[in-house]
Motif scaffolding. Sequence first.
Motif, PDB file in Angstrom:
ATOM      1  N   ASN A   1       0.818  -1.216   0.000  1.00  0.00           N
ATOM      2  CA  ASN A   1       0.000   0.000   0.000  1.00  0.00           C
ATOM      3  C   ASN A   1       0.853   1.268   0.000  1.00  0.00           C
ATOM      4  O   ASN A   1       0.334   2.360  -0.187  1.00  0.00           O
TER       5      ASN A   1
ATOM      6  N   VAL B   1      -1.249   6.006  -7.679  1.00  0.00           N
ATOM      7  CA  VAL B   1      -2.599   5.770  -7.191  1.00  0.00           C
ATOM      8  C   VAL B   1      -2.604   4.449  -6.421  1.00  0.00           C
ATOM      9  O   VAL B   1      -2.109   3.440  -6.918  1.00  0.00           O
ATOM     10  N   PRO B   2      -3.158   4.442  -5.207  1.00  0.00           N
ATOM     11  CA  PRO B   2      -3.185   3.189  -4.433  1.00  0.00           C
ATOM     12  C   PRO B   2      -4.013   2.120  -5.137  1.00  0.00           C
ATOM     13  O   PRO B   2      -4.978   2.418  -5.854  1.00  0.00           O
TER      14      PRO B   2
ATOM     15  N   VAL C   1      -6.065   0.056  -3.886  1.00  0.00           N
ATOM     16  CA  VAL C   1      -7.447   0.033  -3.406  1.00  0.00           C
ATOM     17  C   VAL C   1      -8.299   1.007  -4.204  1.00  0.00           C
ATOM     18  O   VAL C   1      -9.448   0.702  -4.548  1.00  0.00           O
ATOM     19  N   ALA C   2      -7.757   2.161  -4.531  1.00  0.00           N
ATOM     20  CA  ALA C   2      -8.506   3.149  -5.312  1.00  0.00           C
ATOM     21  C   ALA C   2      -8.784   2.633  -6.719  1.00  0.00           C
ATOM     22  O   ALA C   2      -9.877   2.829  -7.255  1.00  0.00           O
ATOM     23  N   MET C   3      -7.818   1.956  -7.305  1.00  0.00           N
ATOM     24  CA  MET C   3      -8.038   1.391  -8.647  1.00  0.00           C
ATOM     25  C   MET C   3      -9.089   0.290  -8.609  1.00  0.00           C
ATOM     26  O   MET C   3      -9.951   0.216  -9.482  1.00  0.00           O
ATOM     27  N   TYR C   4      -9.010  -0.570  -7.588  1.00  0.00           N
ATOM     28  CA  TYR C   4     -10.022  -1.617  -7.460  1.00  0.00           C
ATOM     29  C   TYR C   4     -11.401  -1.026  -7.213  1.00  0.00           C
ATOM     30  O   TYR C   4     -12.395  -1.549  -7.695  1.00  0.00           O
ATOM     31  N   LEU C   5     -11.463   0.070  -6.474  1.00  0.00           N
ATOM     32  CA  LEU C   5     -12.749   0.719  -6.223  1.00  0.00           C
ATOM     33  C   LEU C   5     -13.363   1.232  -7.520  1.00  0.00           C
ATOM     34  O   LEU C   5     -14.560   1.064  -7.753  1.00  0.00           O
ATOM     35  N   VAL C   6     -12.560   1.820  -8.383  1.00  0.00           N
ATOM     36  CA  VAL C   6     -13.065   2.297  -9.675  1.00  0.00           C
ATOM     37  C   VAL C   6     -13.552   1.123 -10.519  1.00  0.00           C
ATOM     38  O   VAL C   6     -14.618   1.188 -11.142  1.00  0.00           O
TER      39      VAL C   6
ATOM     40  N   TYR D   1      -7.485  -6.039   1.489  1.00  0.00           N
ATOM     41  CA  TYR D   1      -6.992  -4.744   1.919  1.00  0.00           C
ATOM     42  C   TYR D   1      -7.580  -4.266   3.240  1.00  0.00           C
ATOM     43  O   TYR D   1      -7.000  -3.397   3.884  1.00  0.00           O
TER      44      TYR D   1
END
Length: 107
Positions: free
Chosen positions: A8, A13-14, A16-21, A77
């Motif tokens: 992390n 870009v983290p 987690v942020a990419m997975y969220l998108v 995560y």
Amino acid sequence: MENPGNPNDTLGVPAVAMYLVVLIVLTATSAALTGLGSFAQQFLTRRSFTLRIGVYAFANAPLFVTSLLGALVSLAYLYDAVSGVLAALLFLLSFALLLLASPRRLN
């Protein structure tokens, strides 16, 4: 990566942020296809069982992927937070409910 011991800890870009998108895009696609599939199932109630299962599988495939990916990301995560575990449980519950909602054979 800045710190190989902590995935992390990055400059960009983290993850987690990419997975969220990705999850948001999959959720929008899933909702649209599930709605269309539900609408189509209303007209296919007296059709062959294999056709109804095929339409159901096609319409809900993105929702299956979304629920499994959401559970995986939540557990990977956020496993040390209560909200992460609850999110994973909700994703797994949606997966289980999709399996239970599959069309049944008519007598």
